[in-house]
Design a protein around this motif. Structure first.
Motif, PDB file in Angstrom:
ATOM      1  N   ILE A  28       0.834  -1.187   0.000  1.00 52.72           N
ATOM      2  CA  ILE A  28       0.000   0.000   0.000  1.00 52.72           C
ATOM      3  C   ILE A  28       0.874   1.244   0.000  1.00 52.72           C
ATOM      4  CG2 ILE A  28      -1.797   1.254   1.221  1.00 52.72           C
ATOM      5  CD1 ILE A  28      -2.564  -1.492   2.465  1.00 52.72           C
ATOM      6  N   PHE A  29       0.632   2.106  -0.969  1.00 48.93           N
ATOM      7  CA  PHE A  29       1.343   3.372  -1.069  1.00 48.93           C
ATOM      8  C   PHE A  29       0.852   4.316   0.017  1.00 48.93           C
ATOM      9  CE2 PHE A  29       1.602   7.631  -3.309  1.00 48.93           C
ATOM     10  CZ  PHE A  29       2.964   7.791  -3.092  1.00 48.93           C
ATOM     11  N   SER A  30       1.782   4.943   0.732  1.00 53.44           N
ATOM     12  CA  SER A  30       1.421   5.764   1.875  1.00 53.44           C
ATOM     13  C   SER A  30       0.634   7.009   1.498  1.00 53.44           C
ATOM     14  CB  SER A  30       2.677   6.159   2.660  1.00 53.44           C
ATOM     15  OG  SER A  30       3.557   6.932   1.866  1.00 53.44           O
ATOM     16  N   GLY A  31       0.760   7.467   0.270  1.00 51.08           N
ATOM     17  CA  GLY A  31       0.066   8.669  -0.155  1.00 51.08           C
ATOM     18  C   GLY A  31      -1.282   8.417  -0.814  1.00 51.08           C
ATOM     19  N   ASN A  32      -1.924   7.326  -0.485  1.00 52.42           N
ATOM     20  CA  ASN A  32      -3.158   6.931  -1.150  1.00 52.42           C
ATOM     21  C   ASN A  32      -4.367   7.735  -0.678  1.00 52.42           C
ATOM     22  OD1 ASN A  32      -4.743   5.352   1.042  1.00 52.42           O
ATOM     23  ND2 ASN A  32      -2.679   4.483   1.145  1.00 52.42           N
ATOM     24  N   VAL A  33      -5.420   7.627  -1.469  1.00 54.69           N
ATOM     25  CA  VAL A  33      -6.725   8.202  -1.152  1.00 54.69           C
ATOM     26  C   VAL A  33      -7.721   7.060  -0.985  1.00 54.69           C
ATOM     27  CG1 VAL A  33      -8.622   9.627  -2.006  1.00 54.69           C
ATOM     28  CG2 VAL A  33      -6.250  10.338  -2.380  1.00 54.69           C
ATOM     29  N   MET A  34      -8.563   7.147   0.028  1.00 55.09           N
ATOM     30  CA  MET A  34      -9.576   6.132   0.250  1.00 55.09           C
ATOM     31  C   MET A  34     -10.962   6.770   0.206  1.00 55.09           C
ATOM     32  SD  MET A  34      -7.890   3.473   2.975  1.00 55.09           S
ATOM     33  CE  MET A  34      -8.860   2.127   2.254  1.00 55.09           C
ATOM     34  N   ARG A  35     -11.902   6.040  -0.371  1.00 56.56           N
ATOM     35  CA  ARG A  35     -13.250   6.543  -0.554  1.00 56.56           C
ATOM     36  C   ARG A  35     -14.268   5.481  -0.155  1.00 56.56           C
ATOM     37  NH1 ARG A  35     -12.589  11.120  -3.996  1.00 56.56           N
ATOM     38  NH2 ARG A  35     -10.784  10.938  -5.405  1.00 56.56           N
ATOM     39  N   TRP A  36     -15.439   5.952   0.230  1.00 61.00           N
ATOM     40  CA  TRP A  36     -16.605   5.111   0.420  1.00 61.00           C
ATOM     41  C   TRP A  36     -17.640   5.463  -0.640  1.00 61.00           C
ATOM     42  CZ3 TRP A  36     -17.075   0.925   3.434  1.00 61.00           C
ATOM     43  CH2 TRP A  36     -16.217   0.792   4.539  1.00 61.00           C
ATOM     44  N   TYR A  37     -18.169   4.430  -1.287  1.00 55.38           N
ATOM     45  CA  TYR A  37     -19.269   4.540  -2.234  1.00 55.38           C
ATOM     46  C   TYR A  37     -20.450   3.732  -1.717  1.00 55.38           C
ATOM     47  CZ  TYR A  37     -15.962   6.246  -5.825  1.00 55.38           C
ATOM     48  OH  TYR A  37     -15.029   6.954  -6.548  1.00 55.38           O
ATOM     49  N   ARG A  38     -21.610   3.996  -2.287  1.00 60.71           N
ATOM     50  CA  ARG A  38     -22.755   3.159  -2.007  1.00 60.71           C
ATOM     51  C   ARG A  38     -23.607   3.021  -3.261  1.00 60.71           C
ATOM     52  NH1 ARG A  38     -26.201   7.085   2.118  1.00 60.71           N
ATOM     53  NH2 ARG A  38     -26.923   8.606   0.549  1.00 60.71           N
ATOM     54  N   GLN A  39     -24.333   1.923  -3.331  1.00 64.17           N
ATOM     55  CA  GLN A  39     -25.218   1.671  -4.459  1.00 64.17           C
ATOM     56  C   GLN A  39     -26.499   1.016  -3.963  1.00 64.17           C
ATOM     57  OE1 GLN A  39     -24.803   0.415  -9.095  1.00 64.17           O
ATOM     58  NE2 GLN A  39     -23.528  -0.699  -7.641  1.00 64.17           N
ATOM     59  N   ALA A  40     -27.606   1.707  -4.157  1.00 61.52           N
ATOM     60  CA  ALA A  40     -28.914   1.190  -3.806  1.00 61.52           C
ATOM     61  C   ALA A  40     -29.488   0.440  -5.001  1.00 61.52           C
ATOM     62  CB  ALA A  40     -29.843   2.322  -3.391  1.00 61.52           C
ATOM     63  N   PRO A  41     -30.419  -0.481  -4.772  1.00 52.33           N
ATOM     64  CA  PRO A  41     -31.003  -1.239  -5.880  1.00 52.33           C
ATOM     65  C   PRO A  41     -31.597  -0.330  -6.948  1.00 52.33           C
ATOM     66  CG  PRO A  41     -31.613  -2.226  -3.796  1.00 52.33           C
ATOM     67  CD  PRO A  41     -30.939  -0.926  -3.469  1.00 52.33           C
ATOM     68  N   GLY A  42     -31.214  -0.568  -8.192  1.00 53.64           N
ATOM     69  CA  GLY A  42     -31.735   0.201  -9.303  1.00 53.64           C
ATOM     70  C   GLY A  42     -31.175   1.596  -9.451  1.00 53.64           C
ATOM     71  N   LYS A  43     -30.199   1.967  -8.627  1.00 52.28           N
ATOM     72  CA  LYS A  43     -29.641   3.306  -8.674  1.00 52.28           C
ATOM     73  C   LYS A  43     -28.156   3.282  -9.030  1.00 52.28           C
ATOM     74  CE  LYS A  43     -32.833   5.468  -5.395  1.00 52.28           C
ATOM     75  NZ  LYS A  43     -32.938   6.299  -4.166  1.00 52.28           N
ATOM     76  N   GLN A  44     -27.670   4.428  -9.462  1.00 55.82           N
ATOM     77  CA  GLN A  44     -26.271   4.582  -9.818  1.00 55.82           C
ATOM     78  C   GLN A  44     -25.394   4.600  -8.567  1.00 55.82           C
ATOM     79  OE1 GLN A  44     -25.724   7.825 -12.536  1.00 55.82           O
ATOM     80  NE2 GLN A  44     -23.497   7.708 -12.503  1.00 55.82           N
ATOM     81  N   ARG A  45     -24.182   4.084  -8.694  1.00 61.72           N
ATOM     82  CA  ARG A  45     -23.252   4.125  -7.584  1.00 61.72           C
ATOM     83  C   ARG A  45     -22.902   5.571  -7.241  1.00 61.72           C
ATOM     84  NH1 ARG A  45     -18.443  -0.203  -7.245  1.00 61.72           N
ATOM     85  NH2 ARG A  45     -20.369  -1.453  -7.376  1.00 61.72           N
ATOM     86  N   GLU A  46     -22.882   5.880  -5.955  1.00 60.62           N
ATOM     87  CA  GLU A  46     -22.730   7.233  -5.457  1.00 60.62           C
ATOM     88  C   GLU A  46     -21.494   7.340  -4.576  1.00 60.62           C
ATOM     89  OE1 GLU A  46     -25.329  10.369  -2.660  1.00 60.62           O
ATOM     90  OE2 GLU A  46     -25.727   8.217  -2.607  1.00 60.62           O
ATOM     91  N   LEU A  47     -20.696   8.371  -4.801  1.00 61.63           N
ATOM     92  CA  LEU A  47     -19.566   8.656  -3.921  1.00 61.63           C
ATOM     93  C   LEU A  47     -20.085   9.277  -2.634  1.00 61.63           C
ATOM     94  CD1 LEU A  47     -16.526   8.912  -3.325  1.00 61.63           C
ATOM     95  CD2 LEU A  47     -16.570  11.090  -4.559  1.00 61.63           C
ATOM     96  N   VAL A  48     -19.737   8.677  -1.505  1.00 63.92           N
ATOM     97  CA  VAL A  48     -20.236   9.108  -0.206  1.00 63.92           C
ATOM     98  C   VAL A  48     -19.231   9.985   0.527  1.00 63.92           C
ATOM     99  CG1 VAL A  48     -21.008   8.329   2.072  1.00 63.92           C
ATOM    100  CG2 VAL A  48     -21.736   7.101   0.008  1.00 63.92           C
ATOM    101  N   ALA A  49     -17.975   9.545   0.595  1.00 65.88           N
ATOM    102  CA  ALA A  49     -16.974  10.260   1.376  1.00 65.88           C
ATOM    103  C   ALA A  49     -15.586   9.933   0.881  1.00 65.88           C
ATOM    104  CB  ALA A  49     -17.090   9.912   2.866  1.00 65.88           C
ATOM    105  N   THR A  50     -14.662  10.865   1.088  1.00 63.65           N
ATOM    106  CA  THR A  50     -13.279  10.738   0.658  1.00 63.65           C
ATOM    107  C   THR A  50     -12.359  11.173   1.787  1.00 63.65           C
ATOM    108  OG1 THR A  50     -13.847  11.202  -1.656  1.00 63.65           O
ATOM    109  CG2 THR A  50     -11.549  11.515  -1.015  1.00 63.65           C
ATOM    110  N   ILE A  51     -11.231  10.492   1.925  1.00 61.68           N
ATOM    111  CA  ILE A  51     -10.211  10.927   2.868  1.00 61.68           C
ATOM    112  C   ILE A  51      -8.837  10.701   2.250  1.00 61.68           C
ATOM    113  CG2 ILE A  51     -10.141   8.709   4.102  1.00 61.68           C
ATOM    114  CD1 ILE A  51      -9.684  10.413   6.688  1.00 61.68           C
ATOM    115  N   THR A  52      -7.978  11.700   2.362  1.00 63.22           N
ATOM    116  CA  THR A  52      -6.618  11.602   1.854  1.00 63.22           C
ATOM    117  C   THR A  52      -5.701  11.036   2.927  1.00 63.22           C
ATOM    118  OG1 THR A  52      -5.905  13.807   2.566  1.00 63.22           O
ATOM    119  CG2 THR A  52      -7.070  13.645   0.456  1.00 63.22           C
ATOM    120  N   SER A  53      -4.471  10.737   2.534  1.00 63.52           N
ATOM    121  CA  SER A  53      -3.501  10.227   3.495  1.00 63.52           C
ATOM    122  C   SER A  53      -3.203  11.245   4.585  1.00 63.52           C
ATOM    123  CB  SER A  53      -2.208   9.830   2.787  1.00 63.52           C
ATOM    124  OG  SER A  53      -1.636  10.930   2.100  1.00 63.52           O
TER     125      SER A  53
END
Length: 115
Positions: A28-53
């Protein structure tokens, strides 16, 4: 090379709370970015939250004030604390690790908000 394992999903009543975890292992690169997504039935995947290193965060308008993303760099783990949950938060939640050349996804964890 890299594996992400999610946990913490489940069934909760409206107004309740859940804490999701996503533990990364491998190279794992120490300078990575991590995100949470969610997808409800029948809906497009949505970006929920982002955090940088460095700990900078960003949230979708729909979850601001209710969700908090955090990370423990020593454990290579990202968390999503979800408070004041609503039925519209029901979805499969996925974590994503962004690194050079390739993004890695967790397996997804189901969150259901219902009485």
């Amino acid at each position: 090379q890299v594996q992400l394992v999610e946990s913490g999903g489940g069934l909760v009543q409206p107004g309740g709370s859940l804490r999701l975890s996503c533990a990364a292992s491998g190279n794992i690169f120490s300078g990575n970015v991590m995100r949470w997504y969610r997808q409800a039935p029948g809906k497009q995947r949505e970006l929920v939250a982002t955090i940088t290193s460095g700990g900078n965060t960003n949230y979708a308008d729909s979850v601001k004030g209710r969700f908090t993303i955090s990370r423990d760099n020593g454990k290579n783990t990202v968390y999503l604390q979800m408070n004041s949950l609503k039925p519209e938060d029901t979805a499969v939640y996925y974590c994503k690790l962004q690194q050079p050349l390739r993004d890695y996804w967790g397996q997804g964890t189901q969150v259901t908000v219902s009485s």
